[in-house]
Design a protein around this motif. Structure first.
Motif, PDB file in Angstrom:
ATOM      1  N   ASN A 113       0.885  -1.210   0.002  1.00  0.00           N
ATOM      2  CA  ASN A 113      -0.039  -0.047  -0.071  1.00  0.00           C
ATOM      3  C   ASN A 113       0.942   1.217   0.196  1.00  0.00           C
ATOM      4  O   ASN A 113       1.420   1.542   1.145  1.00  0.00           O
ATOM      5  N   ARG A 114       1.126   1.958  -1.105  1.00  0.00           N
ATOM      6  CA  ARG A 114       1.999   2.873  -1.385  1.00  0.00           C
ATOM      7  C   ARG A 114       3.363   2.751  -1.197  1.00  0.00           C
ATOM      8  O   ARG A 114       4.186   2.799  -2.037  1.00  0.00           O
ATOM      9  N   PHE A 115       3.806   2.243   0.049  1.00  0.00           N
ATOM     10  CA  PHE A 115       5.158   2.128   0.313  1.00  0.00           C
ATOM     11  C   PHE A 115       5.647   0.672   1.129  1.00  0.00           C
ATOM     12  O   PHE A 115       4.236   0.352   1.921  1.00  0.00           O
ATOM     13  N   TYR A 116       6.641   0.273   0.965  1.00  0.00           N
ATOM     14  CA  TYR A 116       6.993  -0.916   1.863  1.00  0.00           C
ATOM     15  C   TYR A 116       8.347  -0.538   2.207  1.00  0.00           C
ATOM     16  O   TYR A 116       9.155   0.289   1.627  1.00  0.00           O
TER      17      TYR A 116
ATOM     18  N   ILE B 263      10.387   2.229   0.321  1.00  0.00           N
ATOM     19  CA  ILE B 263      10.390   2.055  -1.314  1.00  0.00           C
ATOM     20  C   ILE B 263       8.870   2.037  -1.693  1.00  0.00           C
ATOM     21  O   ILE B 263       7.971   1.498  -1.123  1.00  0.00           O
ATOM     22  N   PRO B 264       8.643   3.103  -2.655  1.00  0.00           N
ATOM     23  CA  PRO B 264       7.331   3.092  -3.244  1.00  0.00           C
ATOM     24  C   PRO B 264       6.897   1.612  -3.841  1.00  0.00           C
ATOM     25  O   PRO B 264       7.657   0.797  -4.427  1.00  0.00           O
ATOM     26  N   CYS B 265       5.679   1.458  -3.388  1.00  0.00           N
ATOM     27  CA  CYS B 265       4.990   0.153  -4.166  1.00  0.00           C
ATOM     28  C   CYS B 265       4.917   0.361  -5.838  1.00  0.00           C
ATOM     29  O   CYS B 265       5.016   1.426  -6.291  1.00  0.00           O
TER      30      CYS B 265
ATOM     31  N   ALA C 121       7.207   4.982  -8.812  1.00  0.00           N
ATOM     32  CA  ALA C 121       7.991   4.097  -8.094  1.00  0.00           C
ATOM     33  C   ALA C 121       8.900   3.505  -8.684  1.00  0.00           C
ATOM     34  O   ALA C 121      10.008   2.871  -8.109  1.00  0.00           O
ATOM     35  N   GLN C 122       9.076   3.213 -10.278  1.00  0.00           N
ATOM     36  CA  GLN C 122      10.114   2.558 -10.834  1.00  0.00           C
ATOM     37  C   GLN C 122      11.217   3.116 -10.788  1.00  0.00           C
ATOM     38  O   GLN C 122      12.546   2.670 -10.129  1.00  0.00           O
TER      39      GLN C 122
ATOM     40  N   LEU D 190      16.757   1.623  -3.885  1.00  0.00           N
ATOM     41  CA  LEU D 190      17.508  -0.061  -3.937  1.00  0.00           C
ATOM     42  C   LEU D 190      19.272   0.240  -4.009  1.00  0.00           C
ATOM     43  O   LEU D 190      19.852  -0.427  -3.503  1.00  0.00           O
ATOM     44  N   GLY D 191      19.403   0.938  -4.862  1.00  0.00           N
ATOM     45  CA  GLY D 191      20.870   1.396  -5.040  1.00  0.00           C
ATOM     46  C   GLY D 191      21.513   1.932  -3.936  1.00  0.00           C
ATOM     47  O   GLY D 191      22.509   1.616  -3.324  1.00  0.00           O
ATOM     48  N   ILE D 192      20.929   3.069  -3.347  1.00  0.00           N
ATOM     49  CA  ILE D 192      21.435   3.360  -2.092  1.00  0.00           C
ATOM     50  C   ILE D 192      21.636   2.479  -0.898  1.00  0.00           C
ATOM     51  O   ILE D 192      22.567   2.370  -0.385  1.00  0.00           O
ATOM     52  N   LEU D 193      20.554   1.578  -0.837  1.00  0.00           N
ATOM     53  CA  LEU D 193      20.502   0.593   0.323  1.00  0.00           C
ATOM     54  C   LEU D 193      21.549  -0.263  -0.018  1.00  0.00           C
ATOM     55  O   LEU D 193      22.392  -0.816   0.901  1.00  0.00           O
ATOM     56  N   PHE D 194      21.940  -0.773  -1.414  1.00  0.00           N
ATOM     57  CA  PHE D 194      23.051  -1.698  -1.477  1.00  0.00           C
ATOM     58  C   PHE D 194      24.270  -1.119  -0.978  1.00  0.00           C
ATOM     59  O   PHE D 194      25.170  -1.594  -0.649  1.00  0.00           O
ATOM     60  N   LEU D 195      24.433   0.080  -1.083  1.00  0.00           N
ATOM     61  CA  LEU D 195      25.467   0.738  -0.793  1.00  0.00           C
ATOM     62  C   LEU D 195      25.760   0.873   0.797  1.00  0.00           C
ATOM     63  O   LEU D 195      26.853   0.689   1.081  1.00  0.00           O
TER      64      LEU D 195
END
Length: 868
Positions: free
Chosen positions: A698-701, A727-729, A735-736, A743-748
């Motif tokens: 719903n909107r974000f997860y 992260i946006p749904c 969202a894309q 996700l890129g920031i999360l990976f770093l």
């Protein structure tokens, strides 16, 4: 060192103190108290004390002797009256022997179970007694709000020791087969109505469910033949009823054991229908009959044989899980900590020491947030290799109940004590005192594999366990020893006190003692318990100076020192027994020692005030910031010669702190593998791909970085490094593009935290071996360390007609409210003969609990490197 030599040693120590009061006359009962500044009264009873309970305050007290004789005091234990004549009313005295007493927490009702079908009830605190309808009973549950409503259980006539209810007709099944029967009464036992056969466990619903007729129970779905006692059974369900089993609702299929915790928690142990020696823990915090249970998520796929609910007082759950691991002759299990929901668990402390009855050496420091003491077993390499191998449940023997049984297994299993100040995030050793009780250097220095630390006894053995009370802020007492691990040898066990919640410790007496607090911790009384004595020791300055007080003209075994439940008065009760097996009750009233009442509570720290501010600390860089905030408590100064008003309350001042890594624990599926290191993903776990949004998005997860805030932590700011990423749904506009960026920031971030490491390339057992053999062994006294490995607690259901579970009330006050654990326990099949013998013991007065969960609110406390 013999026991006699140990007594001589301690008595020699007492000889250095001036004895208060006049010289004792041989054989004179008054000589011990004559001229004493402490008012004392002694009462002999027919046999040693079996149970003591306060009712509705601090004045009305009941005592039950081992021979089943009931005594009552209306002045807090100063004077006692034998109650048998009020129960008998012309009947033979033998028919008035009591097996157990069941006291309401909310009103003046007490139900007494006697022998055969003799039972009594009082609804006015003992002023009058009413004999109930004749029923052979084993256990009773008093209603939380209605003083005349009880649930009660007994056994069918097919069991040895039948249930005969006056006015009921016999039937073939009851005569032939053995099963548990459940009754209800709404008129204080005047009549008992049978409502269900083949019952395992039962409880009135907690008040939060707001239905006074609601009853929860675990029952056999097939009501035929002999009931199996003490085994997990896939034909048992957890059910609810509001009409006393005219209709029922299955709440948890295969649910065998359940318990209610704080913060609306309900825990149910459900049998795995595909593997009957394995169970699943189902949890809910829903109110009402329509509860929705969810399975607890543990970080390893290993069979769970049983659970002990260690603590739920701060919203999250400390859970001990038994994976059926043995080490050096000792049982161990893993301690897991949940998130705020109580459903998702990460490893906090591996190889936590437990006994075969499910009690665990794990205690909360009462009245303070996030501070716990625990014992773990230093497991060798072979044990670690076997730790997660699938094993069948083994037979469990009866647990010893006497504090005088001196176990010797601890020297075989290397048991060590640790403490946490951040709710299980980091555990560390206890620093040893620099000097002993005689002022001599201890020469005990921490560091390395052979480092010397202070190690303490828990509730699993016969010596005094670590003990704290909410009313005695920051004070902990315990017995233990100095060295590389805990010892049980007489001569090496001494008594210790901490007044800063376990950070530092002082040896206050040679030998093992039993202890109790009064006056909000301002007064402490302790007694030598390794052999007969005629003295107690007391302190008004929180252990700086101890004064001996002669309380008898003969030496006797002191079993306990106890006080009314709030522990705020100055009136103690000492009980024990003489060599001729007579019971002894001694009342000690310290009110006359200090005439002045403490003053200056509104100005703590001022020179003229008797009070000071105190804040708990872990001794590290964060200092007094624990659980995200600094708390200032008001307590009496150590040297103040005064007493606290009984109604005085602690004053607290809270200041929030900036977030650090200590405010976060590892999230589900992550664990720390090096000292103070990052939370790293557990390789062999199946965790949902962070890139896949939930089906109900719903909107974000959110996607975890491997950390989650400790439940109850209130730190503010500087948390972005550990907080989950939002992260946006996929269906959300933009969202894309935003999702890829996040996700890129999360990976770093994940890489920077070291989550992706070479450790992920080995399996979990290899991680555990490396973690313990290479990292833990190098811990130094001043180091902070996280022990991250997995084990679990054992289910002990006894294979008897009456389950061998500890009383949910924590063995009443005879254990000083020290036992607060809740347990599911299982015991494999004993022989029929043993079942009958143990069932007879139950009928003879042992208070057992059908739940199989030990409420040890007496959950345990831990110690760390700079903590002793």
């Amino acid at each position: 060192l013999t026991a006699a030599a140990a007594v001589v040693t301690v008595m020699g120590m007492l000889a250095h103190f001036p004895v208060l009061g006049s010289a004792a006359y041989p054989g004179s009962r008054r000589s011990a108290t004559e001229g004493s500044p402490v008012a004392m009264k002694m009462k002999y009873i027919d046999s040693p004390l079996s149970d003591i309970q306060w009712l509705g305050g601090r004045h009305n007290v009941f005592v039950l002797s081992e021979k089943g004789v009931l005594y009552r005091s209306t002045d807090g234990g100063a004077t006692w009256t034998n109650q048998q004549k009020f129960l008998s009313k012309g009947e033979g005295i033998q028919k008035t022997k009591i097996k157990s007493m069941h006291i309401s927490k909310n009103h003046n009702t007490v139900f007494f179970i006697g022998h055969d079908d003799n039972n009594w009830v009082t609804i006015d605190g003992g002023d009058t007694y009413i004999k109930s309808q004749p029923v052979d009973l084993i256990d009773v549950r008093l209603h939380p709000t209605n003083p005349e409503w009880f649930l009660a259980s007994g056994n069918s006539k097919g069991c040895k020791g039948s249930n005969r209810v006056a006015g009921t007709s016999d039937n073939a099944a009851e005569e032939k087969f053995c099963f548990r029967k459940l009754y209800v009464t709404k008129n204080a036992g005047e009549t008992f109505t049978p409502i269900r056969n083949y019952v395992v466990q039962y409880e009135w619903a907690p008040e939060v469910d707001k239905n006074e007729d609601l009853v929860y129970a675990t029952v056999h779905s097939v009501q035929e033949g002999n009931q199996k006692f003490g085994f997990w059974d896939q034909f048992v369900d957890f059910v609810a009823t509001t009409d006393y089993f005219s209709t029922t609702k299955v709440v948890v299929e295969y649910g065998n054991r359940f318990i209610f915790g704080e913060h609306n928690y309900v825990f149910v142990a459900a049998v795995n229908p595909h593997h009957e020696t394995s169970v699943n823990l189902m949890i809910t915090r829903d109110a009402g009959m329509d509860k929705k249970f969810q399975k607890a998520k543990l970080p390893v796929e290993v069979l769970e044989h049983s659970y002990t609910i260690l603590d739920t007082s701060e919203g999250s759950v400390f859970l001990h899980v038994n994976h059926n691991i043995q080490s050096g002759g000792a049982s161990t299990g893993n301690v897991y900590i949940s998130d705020a929901s109580g459903l998702s668990y990460s490893l906090s402390l591996p190889f936590n020491h437990r006994d075969k009855g499910g009690k665990c050496d794990f205690e909360k420091v009462e009245g303070l947030e996030g501070i716990y003491l625990a014992n773990f077993v230093d497991v060798d390499e072979k044990d670690k290799e076997d730790a997660f191998s699938e094993q069948e449940e083994t037979s469990i023997g009866e647990q010893k109940k006497s504090r005088k049984n001196r176990a010797t297994s601890k020297d075989k299993a290397k048991i060590k004590t640790v403490i946490t100040f951040d709710k299980g995030g980091i555990w560390s050793y206890l620093d040893a005192p620099k000097t002993d009780a005689r002022g001599e250097a201890t020469n005990c220095h921490g560091g390395g594999e052979t480092g010397c630390h202070l190690h303490l006894h828990g509730i699993t053995d016969a010596f005094g366990p670590f003990y704290s009370l909410e009313s005695a802020t920051g004070i902990i007492m315990a017995t233990g020893s100095l060295g590389n691990h805990l010892h049980d040898r007489l001569g090496e066990i001494n008594t210790y006190l901490s007044r800063d919640a376990g950070l530092t410790w002082k040896e206050v007496a040679k030998g093992s003692h039993i202890y109790e607090y009064g006056d909000h911790g301002g007064l402490i009384v302790m007694a030598f318990d390794e052999g007969p004595t005629d003295h107690v020791l007391y302190t008004w300055d929180e252990g700086r100076n101890w004064n001996p007080l002669k309380i008898a003209d003969f030496k006797f075994e002191i079993e306990n020192v106890i006080i009314e439940p709030s522990a705020t008065s100055l009136h103690f009760v000492v009980y024990g027994y003489k060599t001729d097996n007579d019971g002894v009750l001694i009342s000690l009233d310290f009110a006359s020692l200090h005439q002045s009442q403490c003053k200056g509570i509104d100005a703590p720290g001022a020179e003229e005030s008797d009070y000071e501010y105190w804040s708990p600390s872990d001794g590290r860089m964060n200092g007094q910031c624990l659980m995200g905030h600094k708390v200032k408590y008001t307590r009496r100064k150590q040297d103040a010669q005064c007493y606290n008003p009984e109604e005085s309350e602690r004053i607290e001042d809270v200041e929030h702190c900036v977030c650090t890594e200590e405010d976060f624990e590892c999230d589900y599926g992550f664990a720390r593998t090096v000292q103070g290191g990052p939370c790293e993903r557990v390789k062999n776990m199946e965790i949902e791909d962070p890139g896949n949004p939930p089906s109900n998005c719903n909107r974000f997860y959110t996607v975890s970085k491997g950390y989650r805030r400790v439940a109850g932590d209130t730190c503010r700011g500087n948390s972005a490094k550990w907080d989950p990423v939002q992260i946006p749904c996929p269906s959300f506009p933009g969202a894309q593009r935003a999702g890829k960026l996040v996700l890129g920031i999360l990976f770093l971030v994940v890489v920077s935290l070291g989550v992706i490491t070479a450790a992920n390339k080995v399996d979990f057992v290899e991680q555990m071996r490396s973690r313990w053999m290479n990292e833990y062994k190098k811990i130094k006294q001043e180091d902070e360390y996280i022990f991250d490995d997995d084990e679990e607690d054992e289910l002990h259901q006894s294979a008897e007609l009456v389950n061998e579970f500890d009383d949910l009330a924590g063995e009443s006050q005879t254990r000083k409210r020290r036992s607060r654990k809740k347990k599911f326990e299982k015991e494999d099949g004993d022989e029929d003969e043993e079942e009958e013998e143990e069932f007879d013991e139950e009928l003879d007065g042992e208070r057992k609990d059908d739940s199989g969960m030990d409420v040890q609110v007496n959950v345990p406390t831990l110690a760390g490197p700079n903590k002793q």
